[in-house]
Design a protein around this motif. Structure first.
Motif, short mmCIF file in Angstrom:
data_model
loop_
_atom_site.label_atom_id
_atom_site.label_comp_id
_atom_site.label_asym_id
_atom_site.label_seq_id
_atom_site.Cartn_x
_atom_site.Cartn_y
_atom_site.Cartn_z
N ARG A 248 0.82 -1.22 0.00
CA ARG A 248 0.00 0.00 0.00
C ARG A 248 0.84 1.27 0.00
O ARG A 248 0.60 2.19 -0.77
CB ARG A 248 -0.92 0.01 1.23
N GLU A 249 1.85 1.34 0.88
CA GLU A 249 2.60 2.59 1.03
C GLU A 249 3.39 2.93 -0.23
O GLU A 249 3.30 4.05 -0.77
CB GLU A 249 3.54 2.51 2.23
N SER A 250 4.15 1.98 -0.74
CA SER A 250 4.95 2.24 -1.94
C SER A 250 4.07 2.45 -3.17
O SER A 250 4.41 3.25 -4.06
CB SER A 250 5.93 1.08 -2.19
N ASN A 251 2.94 1.77 -3.21
CA ASN A 251 2.01 1.97 -4.32
C ASN A 251 1.45 3.39 -4.29
O ASN A 251 1.28 4.02 -5.34
CB ASN A 251 0.86 0.96 -4.23
N GLY A 252 1.21 3.92 -3.10
CA GLY A 252 0.75 5.30 -2.98
C GLY A 252 1.81 6.29 -3.43
O GLY A 252 1.50 7.28 -4.10
N LYS B 47 -0.31 5.19 2.56
CA LYS B 47 -0.95 3.87 2.63
C LYS B 47 -2.40 3.94 2.15
O LYS B 47 -2.86 3.10 1.37
CB LYS B 47 -0.90 3.31 4.06
N GLU B 48 -3.12 4.95 2.64
CA GLU B 48 -4.51 5.14 2.21
C GLU B 48 -4.56 5.46 0.71
O GLU B 48 -5.43 4.99 -0.01
CB GLU B 48 -5.15 6.27 3.01
N SER B 49 -3.59 6.26 0.26
CA SER B 49 -3.51 6.62 -1.15
C SER B 49 -3.25 5.39 -2.02
O SER B 49 -3.83 5.25 -3.10
CB SER B 49 -2.39 7.65 -1.35
N GLY B 50 -2.39 4.50 -1.54
CA GLY B 50 -2.08 3.28 -2.29
C GLY B 50 -3.28 2.38 -2.44
O GLY B 50 -3.50 1.78 -3.50
N ALA B 51 -4.10 2.29 -1.38
CA ALA B 51 -5.32 1.49 -1.46
C ALA B 51 -6.34 2.14 -2.37
O ALA B 51 -7.00 1.47 -3.18
CB ALA B 51 -5.90 1.30 -0.06
N ALA C 79 -9.64 3.52 -7.80
CA ALA C 79 -9.75 4.40 -8.96
C ALA C 79 -9.45 3.67 -10.25
O ALA C 79 -10.14 3.84 -11.26
CB ALA C 79 -8.83 5.60 -8.79
N SER C 80 -8.40 2.83 -10.25
CA SER C 80 -8.02 2.14 -11.48
C SER C 80 -9.10 1.15 -11.92
O SER C 80 -9.39 1.02 -13.11
CB SER C 80 -6.68 1.42 -11.31
N LEU C 81 -9.72 0.46 -10.96
CA LEU C 81 -10.78 -0.49 -11.30
C LEU C 81 -12.06 0.22 -11.73
O LEU C 81 -12.73 -0.20 -12.68
CB LEU C 81 -11.08 -1.38 -10.08
N GLU D 194 -4.09 -6.72 2.68
CA GLU D 194 -4.01 -5.35 3.17
C GLU D 194 -4.87 -4.38 2.36
O GLU D 194 -5.17 -3.27 2.81
CB GLU D 194 -2.56 -4.85 3.17
N TYR D 195 -5.28 -4.80 1.14
CA TYR D 195 -6.12 -3.95 0.29
C TYR D 195 -7.61 -4.24 0.44
O TYR D 195 -8.44 -3.50 -0.08
CB TYR D 195 -5.75 -4.15 -1.18
N SER D 196 -7.97 -5.31 1.12
CA SER D 196 -9.36 -5.79 1.10
C SER D 196 -10.35 -4.77 1.66
O SER D 196 -11.52 -4.75 1.25
CB SER D 196 -9.48 -7.10 1.89
N TYR D 197 -9.90 -3.92 2.57
CA TYR D 197 -10.82 -2.94 3.17
C TYR D 197 -11.27 -1.88 2.16
O TYR D 197 -12.18 -1.08 2.45
CB TYR D 197 -10.18 -2.29 4.39
N ALA D 198 -10.66 -1.86 0.97
CA ALA D 198 -11.03 -0.88 -0.07
C ALA D 198 -12.27 -1.31 -0.85
O ALA D 198 -12.82 -0.51 -1.61
CB ALA D 198 -9.87 -0.66 -1.03
N ALA D 199 -12.73 -2.55 -0.68
CA ALA D 199 -13.86 -3.07 -1.46
C ALA D 199 -15.13 -2.21 -1.31
O ALA D 199 -15.77 -1.89 -2.32
CB ALA D 199 -14.14 -4.52 -1.09
N PRO D 200 -15.53 -1.81 -0.11
CA PRO D 200 -16.74 -0.97 0.00
C PRO D 200 -16.59 0.37 -0.72
O PRO D 200 -17.57 0.91 -1.26
CB PRO D 200 -16.88 -0.76 1.52
#
Length: 438
Positions: free
Chosen positions: A48-52, A253-257, A262-264, A330-336
């Motif tokens: 998450r962090e590096s992806n952000g 981290k929040e930005s990475g998630a 956004a991409s999907l 670690e990304y699963s909480y972004a589903a909602p």
């Protein structure tokens, strides 16, 4: 294979549309699938962090992409249709205009970074991304193949380029490369496409070195495209500002998630532009010949946008937890958040159709007033909601901003009827009316 009919449009015209644009559509779908798979793997590898940090650098190029492209593409196609003998002059002039615009974007991006830097993303990442505007100048060849109705060559270049890009990024993941390698790889993607266009153009018996620059033509093109440049800046601002604001207000981290959301959610946003651009000539013919038929075709187009976007939004809403099974836990909480953000696509589809109407009627200034209004709404709501709700707040802000932008025409008396027509489509009123009549 017989093409399905669309109410209000001639079957023969639809057949012609699919023959002319089918290859381009296939190319974009193929490229989309490749990019989605690779983006998931990169997100999982970086975390998450590096992806952000990585995605934060890309947002700046979106803000200035309208300046780098100068909104020229549709006008290049039009010029090539009208003056095919001036091909080398049209392409050469457009190419050098885009090179100059791309160079001009580098200091502008630096200035934007100084004013509002992406927290955690070093400037040299942004500088690497800044070169993309120059590299994309050869995309004028894309416009040439469109004017020649040879979209299959565009498809070949895009799919081949994305396959090579995917192979490079997978190799970087296997080699456990540092994040900066993916920054270079992202910029190299655009170079690959440009190289592909160059060799395809040369292989077809054309010669890029015959291109020439014409100052008079450059002035003409700029006079035509400047409203679209401003509109494009506004669109980029209200589509991407949330990513940067999340990074600065809620952390990388929040930005990475949120980047995965956004991409999907935005992956399908090219669909309405392809369909609307292709069907609108038939609508314009009705405007010339029969105003009642013209109005019906506009309504049918809004209906079609809803029929296409609504099922996607419904499916993704319920399938988002399953989609995030492809990501690390670690990304699963972004589903909602995805379940909310995906609904903004309905308004993107409607807005794309309405924008074509505004351009056809000569209300070009309304297009960037509308997108400017959407940008202001998005920024204000992000400032209020992100500190309280994180990325869910950004998704809600985006949804409201997109809806506000699409229905901005309700505030303008001369185009208010279009807003009411979009409402009919959105709430399926026109569909129910058709069912009752049957």
């Amino acid at each position: 294979m017989r093409i399905p009919s669309i109410p209000g449009f001639d079957q023969q015209a639809l057949e012609k549309y699919f023959k002319n644009t089918g290859w381009l559509f296939v190319g974009r779908i193929g490229s989309l699938l490749i990019k989605l798979i690779v983006s998931i793997k990169i997100a999982n590898y970086l975390g998450r962090e590096s992806n952000g940090v990585y995605i934060g650098g890309t947002t700046y190029i979106y803000f200035f992409s309208a300046i780098a492209t100068l909104g020229l593409d549709q006008f290049i196609v039009k010029e090539l249709h009208q003056f095919p003998k001036n091909r080398d002059q049209i392409l050469g002039t457009s190419f050098w205009m885009k090179v100059f615009a791309g160079l001009s974007c580098i200091p502008l991006i630096w200035l934007a970074y100084q004013i509002y830097p992406a927290e955690g993303t070093p400037y040299y990442f942004v500088l690497i991304f800044s070169t993309i505007g120059i590299v994309q100048s050869l995309n004028v060849i894309d416009s040439y193949f469109q004017s020649e109705v040879q979209s299959k060559y565009i498809m070949q270049v895009q799919v081949a380029g994305n396959l090579v890009s995917a192979a490079i990024k997978i190799a970087l993941i296997i080699a456990e490369a540092p994040i900066v390698s993916f920054v270079y790889a992202y910029a190299f993607d655009f170079l690959l496409i440009s190289i592909g266009y160059f060799f395809t153009y040369q292989r077809k018996g054309r010669n890029i070195f015959n291109w020439t620059f014409n100052g008079k033509l450059a002035k003409k093109l700029l006079l035509l495209s400047w409203p679209l440049i401003i509109s494009g800046i506004m669109v980029a601002l209200y589509m991407k500002i949330d990513q940067l604001m999340i990074q600065n207000l809620s952390g990388t981290k929040e930005s990475g998630a949120y980047a995965t959301v956004a991409s999907l959610s935005e992956a399908w946003n090219f669909v309405p532009s392809v369909i609307v651009t292709s069907l609108f000539p038939a609508i314009l013919n009705a405007r010339r010949d029969d105003l009642n038929r013209y109005k019906k075709r506009i309504q049918n187009l809004y209906d079609l946008m809803v029929y296409l976007s609504l099922p996607v939004a419904l499916v993704i809403t319920f399938a988002s937890p399953l989609i995030y099974k492809f990501y690390n836990p670690e990304y699963s909480y972004a589903a909602p958040t995805l379940s909310v953000h995906i609904w903004s696509g309905v308004f993107v589809f409607l807005g794309a159709a309405n924008s074509q109407y505004l351009i056809a009627e000569g209300y070009v200034k309304l297009t960037f007033l509308r997108t400017g209004f959407g940008a202001i709404v998005n920024i204000l709501l992000n400032l209020i909601l992100i500190p309280k709700m994180g990325m869910m707040g950004a998704a809600i802000a985006t949804l409201i901003a997109y809806a506000s932008s699409a229905f901005f025409v309700l505030f303008i008396p001369k185009v208010r009827q279009q807003g009411l027509m979009m409402f009919k489509s959105l709430f399926l009123i026109s569909l129910f009316q058709k069912i009752i009549k049957r």
